[in-house]
Design an enzyme around this catalytic site. Structure first.
Site, short mmCIF file in Angstrom:
data_model
loop_
_atom_site.label_atom_id
_atom_site.label_comp_id
_atom_site.label_asym_id
_atom_site.label_seq_id
_atom_site.Cartn_x
_atom_site.Cartn_y
_atom_site.Cartn_z
N CYS A 7 24.22 27.63 32.32
CA CYS A 7 25.60 28.11 32.36
C CYS A 7 25.94 28.85 31.06
CB CYS A 7 26.53 26.92 32.57
SG CYS A 7 28.28 27.27 32.34
N CYS A 12 29.00 27.75 29.21
CA CYS A 12 28.78 26.43 28.60
C CYS A 12 28.13 26.57 27.23
CB CYS A 12 27.89 25.56 29.49
SG CYS A 12 28.58 25.19 31.11
#
Length: 107
Positions: A31, A34
């Site tokens: 991600c 993230c």
């Protein structure tokens, strides 16, 4: 920022009763938002009176689902074993500091 998992989540997050905030970052290595969030969380961990943990959603799917996490990154604040606030997305450090201040002023 320490990485935790389903086997020590109870001990590290849910069993705490000292009134201190615990921030849990539900994220994944794949991600991109993230990974962009990590520097902000590291800064918060170093500057604020809050414990910061990271949980890999791929390795802890049952735990992730139990908190209804289906958007990444998701950060959940806990106090005394209870989830008290949720933030989603790639957020700036100041947004975390503001949330920490507001949550600590509610005590």
């Amino acid at each position: 920022m320490e990485e935790i998992n389903a086997s020590n989540f109870q001990e590290k997050v849910l069993d705490l009763t000292d009134g201190k905030l615990v921030l849990v970052d539900f994220s994944a290595e794949w991600c991109h938002p993230c990974t962009q969030l990590e520097p902000a969380l590291d800064a918060v961990h170093n500057e604020e009176d809050v414990t910061v943990y990271k949980i890999d959603v791929d390795e802890n799917q049952e735990l992730t689902q139990s908190y209804g996490v289906d958007f990444f990154p998701t950060v959940i604040f806990f106090r005394d074993g209870e989830a008290i606030s949720v933030m989603h997305g790639n957020l700036h450090k100041d947004m975390f500091i503001d949330r920490i201040f507001r949550l600590n002023s509610q005590v």
